[in-house]
Motif scaffolding. Structure first.
Motif, PDB file in Angstrom:
ATOM      1  N   LYS A 397      18.224  -6.550  -1.123  1.00 12.73           N
ATOM      2  CA  LYS A 397      19.274  -6.483  -2.141  1.00 12.73           C
ATOM      3  C   LYS A 397      20.544  -5.918  -1.542  1.00 12.73           C
ATOM      4  O   LYS A 397      21.643  -6.423  -1.781  1.00 12.73           O
ATOM      5  CB  LYS A 397      18.811  -5.593  -3.296  1.00 12.73           C
ATOM      6  CG  LYS A 397      18.188  -6.358  -4.433  1.00 12.73           C
ATOM      7  CD  LYS A 397      17.879  -5.399  -5.547  1.00 12.73           C
ATOM      8  CE  LYS A 397      16.974  -6.046  -6.578  1.00 12.73           C
ATOM      9  NZ  LYS A 397      16.396  -5.052  -7.462  1.00 12.73           N
ATOM     10  N   ILE A 398      20.369  -4.869  -0.776  1.00 12.94           N
ATOM     11  CA  ILE A 398      21.544  -4.237  -0.179  1.00 12.94           C
ATOM     12  C   ILE A 398      22.263  -5.210   0.739  1.00 12.94           C
ATOM     13  O   ILE A 398      23.483  -5.328   0.722  1.00 12.94           O
ATOM     14  CB  ILE A 398      21.131  -2.967   0.594  1.00 12.94           C
ATOM     15  CG1 ILE A 398      20.753  -1.872  -0.386  1.00 12.94           C
ATOM     16  CG2 ILE A 398      22.261  -2.491   1.492  1.00 12.94           C
ATOM     17  CD1 ILE A 398      20.201  -0.645   0.275  1.00 12.94           C
ATOM     18  N   ARG A 401      24.180  -7.707  -1.271  1.00 13.91           N
ATOM     19  CA  ARG A 401      25.431  -7.156  -1.800  1.00 13.91           C
ATOM     20  C   ARG A 401      26.448  -6.958  -0.683  1.00 13.91           C
ATOM     21  O   ARG A 401      27.653  -7.123  -0.882  1.00 13.91           O
ATOM     22  CB  ARG A 401      25.160  -5.822  -2.491  1.00 13.91           C
ATOM     23  CG  ARG A 401      24.236  -5.895  -3.635  1.00 13.91           C
ATOM     24  CD  ARG A 401      24.876  -6.567  -4.831  1.00 13.91           C
ATOM     25  NE  ARG A 401      23.913  -7.331  -5.596  1.00 13.91           N
ATOM     26  CZ  ARG A 401      22.985  -6.812  -6.380  1.00 13.91           C
ATOM     27  NH1 ARG A 401      22.905  -5.528  -6.523  1.00 13.91           N
ATOM     28  NH2 ARG A 401      22.137  -7.578  -7.031  1.00 13.91           N
ATOM     29  N   MET A 402      25.918  -6.604   0.463  1.00 12.15           N
ATOM     30  CA  MET A 402      26.827  -6.419   1.591  1.00 12.15           C
ATOM     31  C   MET A 402      27.493  -7.732   1.959  1.00 12.15           C
ATOM     32  O   MET A 402      28.661  -7.763   2.358  1.00 12.15           O
ATOM     33  CB  MET A 402      26.070  -5.863   2.791  1.00 12.15           C
ATOM     34  CG  MET A 402      25.720  -4.404   2.680  1.00 12.15           C
ATOM     35  SD  MET A 402      27.168  -3.373   2.602  1.00 12.15           S
ATOM     36  CE  MET A 402      27.199  -2.723   4.241  1.00 12.15           C
ATOM     37  N   LEU A 404      28.177 -10.045  -0.165  1.00 14.87           N
ATOM     38  CA  LEU A 404      29.217 -10.234  -1.173  1.00 14.87           C
ATOM     39  C   LEU A 404      30.462  -9.417  -0.825  1.00 14.87           C
ATOM     40  O   LEU A 404      31.593  -9.904  -0.931  1.00 14.87           O
ATOM     41  CB  LEU A 404      28.698  -9.818  -2.544  1.00 14.87           C
ATOM     42  CG  LEU A 404      27.757 -10.796  -3.224  1.00 14.87           C
ATOM     43  CD1 LEU A 404      27.257 -10.220  -4.527  1.00 14.87           C
ATOM     44  CD2 LEU A 404      28.472 -12.103  -3.476  1.00 14.87           C
ATOM     45  N   LEU A 405      30.200  -8.206  -0.401  1.00 12.49           N
ATOM     46  CA  LEU A 405      31.314  -7.347   0.000  1.00 12.49           C
ATOM     47  C   LEU A 405      32.068  -7.959   1.169  1.00 12.49           C
ATOM     48  O   LEU A 405      33.298  -7.896   1.232  1.00 12.49           O
ATOM     49  CB  LEU A 405      30.791  -5.979   0.411  1.00 12.49           C
ATOM     50  CG  LEU A 405      30.874  -4.868  -0.614  1.00 12.49           C
ATOM     51  CD1 LEU A 405      30.321  -3.600  -0.035  1.00 12.49           C
ATOM     52  CD2 LEU A 405      32.310  -4.651  -1.025  1.00 12.49           C
TER      53      LEU A 405
END
Lengths: 569, 166
Positions: A397-398, A401-402, A404-405
């Protein structure tokens, strides 16, 4: 469509008739399809050991001739009955019947060789036809050549679509007839691998029974593997080639393999679509683990849930497959060289490479069915207890999201590594915060009128939001407080006279607008005050619009403070 | 009021406006509002109350905004820090025992990442109390809204300049 295509292929050069004995095969296939000349079909089949043997050369020969014809044939699907009538006199009647039955889909010729090996089991028939379509798709990719163009690709899809349909309508008209004549063939084609696997499920169960007959073993072998469509065409095509080359040696292995497989899908026959994806993958996994241990790692990556890490894993898997395929294609070529002519071997290699291309193309293509659960599988050597699984999910998940960042932060795409990425993010956030600081500074210094208006609007909002009951008494007091500030004093009577909301007092434009009508119209209220108003006040009003902002500002601040005091009290 | 005060007020109002768009659903917005209310005494608090508005008094909403963060931070943060220190000590002891060479590079990278994460935590409002996942999520959200804020403020500045020019 392929009906007249084949007929075109067959008739103008009669060489084909003698050469590959393809046309008899087609004829017989037609007849078997109609259940008229089943005996002849069987004879043909037994003569040529496997339908695939002549199947491949047919395709290759014709396609070299008829690349152009093919597209035209697609368009002239409807005209196929006439051609068939004129060409094959024997079965023209039957063919006409058949085509009348099938409607616009005229491509029965393709399926026919496979229907030769039909054993009367309708399930198997269905599965076979699906597989046959997969076969054709595999082999037609290089022949129709340019896969990049727009036209041929839809053609493929069309063919993919229509072939199984044909098979179904021939064997059992009812069951899967809904699939026919659907315009959304692209989606269907994308899902086709699923169909292939399903048909494959049916087939393997049938295979278990048929293994003993073993007259048409090679053809059987070819189908189930090809049934996987997008996933495993390479593995599938290589057995077929081997079946061409050395049947007896490979038979044992293949039988064991197929039985292995038949166990898997039987247990999961009733699985839903969402579960079919892992099912297929486990199938392929089995194959892989048997065939090549080295590729198991890449496959294991494929096992990971698509929602979590969709793009990189699939591409990786495709790459691994490609590598292994190139490895695999060599021995198959050798086999072909041993047994048959070099030309054939080349053709086979061509076919295999084409299937490689196909696979790599369709690898990421099939859409993942929506999953409502998190599907985690441990790779080799990874812990499987719940804690580490949860940890892995968290990490996935991280990383997602990373990503996406990474997309969000400019200049972060080039950076690899978490520390550098964090660095970029930190820089970006800092720059944004600094920008906000700078802009607020600018707004505070550049012009006071605008934010002044803004603040009045804001205060008005608050006024409206609070519904004013406690706040109303404040604003008259505000105006009275404003009276302290110098030359605003003159304005107050005007405003009170005009019965303007004291709020509008603060916005110069509105106050001007409210003040002017009584001046111009000489209304009853405006007249008595007009002499007292004078030119000075007009000047001040005009000035307020442009020059007197600081005083306005201070006035507003005063009002704010007053209101604060009120609230505190 | 000096220019600096004005700037502060503008920034505060912009921040609060930005945070209020999230309606208290994100950590950082709550942290922004809480910081704004508690940093500078009652003056700010009233301002924030007024900015947040709300039908029946902004105070209730504000207290709702701040209550969670304040209570959680004051009491539990100390405990958390203690536990964290202890576990870190234990972890470092076990890590040192392992293969030296591999652990070295690994630990360097990890330390770097940890340092960066700390910096990021200090940047994102309310980031101190977040774990890694929520920190990344909140950073995403925070960056998005910061961008929107910058854009709005830039528009305001340009229009103000235009108005001033004419």
């Amino acid at each position: 469509m392929e009906n007249d295509f084949f007929l075109n292929a067959g008739i103008p050069p009669p060489l084909h008739l003698e050469q590959a004995s393809s046309i008899p095969a087609w004829r017989s296939s037609f007849s078997t399809a109609m259940d008229i000349q089943a005996a002849a079909a069987d004879r043909n089949c037994s003569l040529e050991q496997s339908p695939d043997c002549f199947y491949n050369p047919n395709w290759d020969n014709k396609s070299t001739d008829q690349n152009i014809h093919f597209e035209s044939a697609l368009s002239s699907m409807v005209s196929s009955p006439a051609a068939s009538n004129s060409n094959i006199s024997n079965e023209s009647f039957v063919i006409r019947e058949l085509i009348g039955k099938l409607g616009s889909i005229g491509n029965s010729g393709d399926l026919a060789p496979h229907s030769q090996s039909l054993l009367g089991i309708q399930n198997s028939y269905m599965g076979r036809n699906g597989n046959a379509s997969a076969n054709t798709s595999c082999y037609s990719t290089p022949l129709n050549s340019p896969p990049k163009l727009n036209l041929p690709v839809p053609d493929h899809h069309l063919k993919k679509e229509k072939l199984p349909n044909l098979g179904n309508s021939m064997a059992l008209n009812s069951s899967l007839a809904e699939f026919s004549a659907d315009p959304g063939f692209a989606e269907r084609a994308a899902k086709f691998s699923c169909f292939g696997s399903r048909s494959f499920n049916g087939r393997t169960s049938q295979l278990g029974t048929n293994n003993n007959n073993s007259t048409e073993q090679p053809s059987f072998r070819f189908h189930p593997a090809a049934g996987n469509g997008g996933k495993l065409p390479r593995v599938s095509s290589s057995p077929s080639i081997k079946a061409l080359g050395s049947q007896t040696s490979m038979q044992e292995k293949m039988r064991a393999l197929l039985q292995d497989r038949s166990e898997l899908p039987n247990s999961r026959e009733e699985s839903t679509i969402s579960e079919q994806n892992p099912n297929r993958e486990t199938n392929s996994m089995d194959l892989n683990s048997r065939k090549r241990k080295s590729a198991s790692k890449g496959k294991a990556k494929d096992h990971h849930p698509p929602p979590i890490s969709p793009s990189p894993t699939s591409t990786k898997g495709a790459e691994v497959n490609e590598n292994s395929n190139t490895k695999r294609s060599k021995p198959s070529e050798n086999n072909g060289n041993d047994q048959n002519g070099s030309v054939k071997a080349e053709e086979d290699a061509k076919g295999s490479t084409s299937s490689d291309e196909k696979q790599t193309k369709t690898g990421p293509k099939p859409p993942e069915p929506p999953k409502d659960y998190i599907h985690v599988r441990a790779r080799r050597g990874q812990a499987t207890d719940s804690h580490s699984l949860a940890e892995r999910v968290r990490r996935e998940k991280i990383s997602e999201r990373m990503k996406l960042l990474q997309d969000l932060v400019p200049g972060c795409n080039k950076v690899t590594g978490k520390a550098l990425m964090l660095d970029e993010i930190i820089n970006y956030v800092q720059s944004l915060q600094r920008q906000v600081e700078f802009l607020s500074m600018k707004l505070s210094s550049v012009n006071t009128r605008l934010d002044f208006n803004m603040e009045t609007l804001m205060s008005k909002e608050i006024f409206q939001q609070n519904h004013g009951l406690p706040q109303h008494p404040i604003f008259p007091s505000d105006s009275s407080a404003q009276a302290i500030y110098g030359h605003q004093r003159q304005q107050n009577p005007v405003l009170s006279n005009g019965a303007v909301d004291p709020l509008d007092n603060t916005s110069p434009c509105q106050s001007l607008g409210m003040q002017l009508p009584p001046l111009s119209g000489f209304s009853s209220e405006g007249i008595p005050h007009f002499p007292a108003f004078g030119e000075d006040d007009l000047h001040t009003i005009v000035q307020m619009g442009f020059g007197q902002n600081p005083t306005r500002e201070s006035e507003l601040l005063g009002s704010n403070q007053v209101s604060h005091m009120k609230i505190e009290l | 009021m000096t220019n600096l005060d004005r700037k502060k007020a503008i920034k505060l109002s912009a921040d609060i406006a930005m945070a209020s768009t999230r309606n208290g659903t994100t950590f950082w917005s709550r942290a922004v509002i809480a910081n704004a209310t508690h940093s500078n005494g009652d003056n700010n608090r009233i301002f924030v109350e007024r900015t947040l508005g709300g039908g029946d008094g902004g105070g209730g909403r504000l207290s709702e905004h701040c209550g969670r963060t304040k209570a959680s931070r004051s009491l539990s943060s100390v405990m958390h820090k203690k536990i964290l220190k202890k576990s870190r000590r234990v972890c470092s002891r076990t890590v040192l025992g392992r293969k030296h060479n591999l652990a070295k590079t690994h630990s360097i990278a990890k330390r770097l990442v940890r340092k960066k994460t700390q910096v990021l935590k200090s940047l994102v409002p309310g980031g101190e109390s977040m774990d890694e996942l929520s920190l990344v999520v909140e950073t995403l959200d925070y960056i998005a809204s910061l961008r929107a804020q910058v854009e709005v403020m830039r528009c305001l500045a340009t229009t103000a300049e235009l108005l001033n020019g004419t």
